[in-house]
Design a protein around this motif. Sequence first.
Motif, short mmCIF file in Angstrom:
data_model
loop_
_atom_site.label_atom_id
_atom_site.label_comp_id
_atom_site.label_asym_id
_atom_site.label_seq_id
_atom_site.Cartn_x
_atom_site.Cartn_y
_atom_site.Cartn_z
N GLU A 327 -50.73 -70.82 -21.87
CA GLU A 327 -49.62 -70.13 -22.37
C GLU A 327 -48.62 -70.86 -22.87
OE1 GLU A 327 -50.82 -67.07 -22.64
OE2 GLU A 327 -51.80 -66.47 -20.80
N ILE A 328 -48.23 -72.09 -22.11
CA ILE A 328 -46.92 -72.62 -22.72
C ILE A 328 -47.31 -74.07 -23.68
CG2 ILE A 328 -45.05 -74.22 -21.83
CD1 ILE A 328 -44.82 -71.06 -20.96
N TRP A 329 -48.20 -74.86 -23.18
CA TRP A 329 -48.41 -76.15 -24.03
C TRP A 329 -48.84 -75.58 -25.45
CZ3 TRP A 329 -52.89 -78.21 -26.03
CH2 TRP A 329 -52.69 -79.32 -26.64
N PRO A 330 -49.91 -74.36 -25.64
CA PRO A 330 -50.60 -74.24 -26.93
C PRO A 330 -49.31 -73.67 -27.70
CG PRO A 330 -51.96 -73.30 -25.34
CD PRO A 330 -50.68 -74.04 -24.45
N ARG A 331 -48.51 -72.95 -27.24
CA ARG A 331 -47.60 -72.44 -28.19
C ARG A 331 -46.39 -73.27 -28.79
NH1 ARG A 331 -49.42 -68.20 -24.82
NH2 ARG A 331 -49.69 -66.36 -26.25
N LEU A 332 -45.91 -74.12 -27.59
CA LEU A 332 -45.10 -75.20 -27.90
C LEU A 332 -45.60 -76.37 -29.02
CD1 LEU A 332 -43.88 -76.34 -24.51
CD2 LEU A 332 -42.48 -75.30 -26.13
N ALA A 333 -46.83 -76.62 -28.72
CA ALA A 333 -47.54 -77.73 -29.78
C ALA A 333 -47.77 -77.12 -31.11
CB ALA A 333 -48.82 -78.34 -29.05
N HIS A 334 -48.00 -75.74 -31.01
CA HIS A 334 -48.30 -75.00 -32.21
C HIS A 334 -47.05 -75.03 -33.35
CE1 HIS A 334 -50.24 -72.28 -35.05
NE2 HIS A 334 -49.08 -71.60 -34.89
N ARG A 335 -45.89 -75.20 -32.49
CA ARG A 335 -44.78 -74.95 -33.38
C ARG A 335 -44.01 -76.26 -33.57
NH1 ARG A 335 -44.97 -71.10 -36.11
NH2 ARG A 335 -44.80 -69.55 -34.68
N MET A 336 -44.10 -77.07 -32.68
CA MET A 336 -43.41 -78.34 -32.65
C MET A 336 -44.03 -79.73 -32.22
SD MET A 336 -40.26 -76.62 -30.67
CE MET A 336 -41.14 -75.43 -29.94
N SER A 337 -44.21 -80.57 -33.31
CA SER A 337 -45.04 -81.73 -32.84
C SER A 337 -44.51 -82.71 -31.74
CB SER A 337 -45.00 -82.80 -34.28
OG SER A 337 -43.91 -83.09 -34.38
N ALA A 338 -43.25 -82.44 -31.50
CA ALA A 338 -42.77 -83.01 -30.30
C ALA A 338 -43.47 -82.92 -29.09
CB ALA A 338 -41.29 -82.80 -30.10
#
Length: 427
Positions: A327-338
């Motif tokens: 739930e967390i990592w895919p959404r973070l990485a989808h929006r922010m390359s950081a």
Amino acid sequence: MPARIPVLILGGGIIGTAVAWALAERGVTGIEVVDLDLAGVYASSELNAGGVRATWWQPVNIECCRLTLDFFRAHAEGFGFRQRGYLWLYGDAALWQRALEKRALQNAFGLDVEALEPFELWTRFPLLDRAREEILGATFSPRDGLVNPNAVRAFYRAGAERRGVVFRNRHYVSGIATARVAGAAGALRRVSHVDVIEVARGDPTDADGTVREILTSHRIAPAAQRGELRLEPETVVNCLGAWSSVLLAKIGLRDVAEPVRRQISLVDVHASDLPAGASFERLGMIVDASGLYLHPEGPHVLAGYSTPDEAPGFDFGYDGDAFFEREIWPRLAHRMSAFERCGHVRGWAGLYDVTPDCSGLAGAIAGFSNLFEARSFTGRGVMQSYAIGRAMAGLLATGRFDEVDLAPLSRDRFDDPARWIPEDLHI
Ligand SMILES: Cc1cc2nc3c(=O)[nH]c(=O)nc-3n(C[C@H](O)[C@H](O)[C@H](O)COP(=O)(O)OP(=O)(O)OC[C@H]3O[C@@H](n4cnc5c(N)ncnc54)[C@H](O)[C@@H]3O)c2cc1C
């Protein structure tokens, strides 16, 4: 021998404590608060994300949060209040349109909410460097921010204790009984007594699991029982949060809210991975179009996501790496390359108490002469706590909401769908 108590508050989370404090500030005496675990190891007040905003879509929620944020601002240093804003991204055309309409309402309350077109959004928030084509726009509310909820609750508690409020820790509310009010019209009842079991003092971190076992199973092992008390309150206020339904069932009251698990992860991100010009230092809360929210938290980033199909129940299990990776990592990485190569530090789970319209419950409970409630603030209890405390204190002391009108939060509204106050902007 039963103990007679003028005002008995059930639950010493941030709401019960705020009500006790505000009532004592009015000069009311004889207030007692009972709680199984005032350390709050499983209380929502200790497990939340610390985000605070007045930008909601329902006037009563906006007003309660606006007043509470003003209070936090006035004590900014002590409460760790950081006015860094909430940035809310929209990818759905209907929701974006609604956000623009509601912005007018929010600004009528003096919230200074900005509408950001994509170009300005990317310029001001270079962190958001991915999947930009999905985003139609964003609102930014600069007066919102982050707070330390533990410091706020400690402030309410210290103030209440200075004014003589008694906090009974390790006391579990096991029973409640009612009697008909003689001579009253209809079937008016009153709470005649509340039964409380004193529970053995355990490890404050609940390493032995006693508190968790009681709060999830609602049973107390005989070995943990240290004694029983019968309390005869003149007035009772239910502030048991997500556990309220367990109490209300004992007096035949069907509850309208249910406990739902919410999980949060702490994430490690490398400063060297941030895009040029991006920094976490001045960043407040970001709510992504996917429903994920994040904000800087000490050396880490706190990220949460409310799984839509989460089944109700008293579940404190954190799903760990599985939750982070699903739930967390895919959404973070989808929006922010950081966040492409961020790390999972740890996480936890707590309960939301959710009503059918996602707004809280506050006021007198119809059919009872001395039973009140303040609970079910979903993901909003910290940011409404001051206003709820003040409003409830007014109601208890004078018989009416003389400071903040919480009439829209009465549970009677669920008798008529036209009176629901659906709060769509929750996370
Ligand atoms: C993951 C998560 C994130 C959140 N994020 C935010 C946020 O960013 N901002 C915000 O404003 N809000 C947020 N919230 C919501 C907020 O934390 C709650 O609305 C608020 O803490 C509710 O406070 P309360 O006092 O009603 O309940 P609680 O803090 O849960 O207190 C209830 C108390 O009742 C006690 N109790 C229960 N049953 C019994 C019994 N039978 N006998 C004796 N004691 C009993 C418990 O020990 C507990 O101390 C979040 C919540 C969660 C779970």
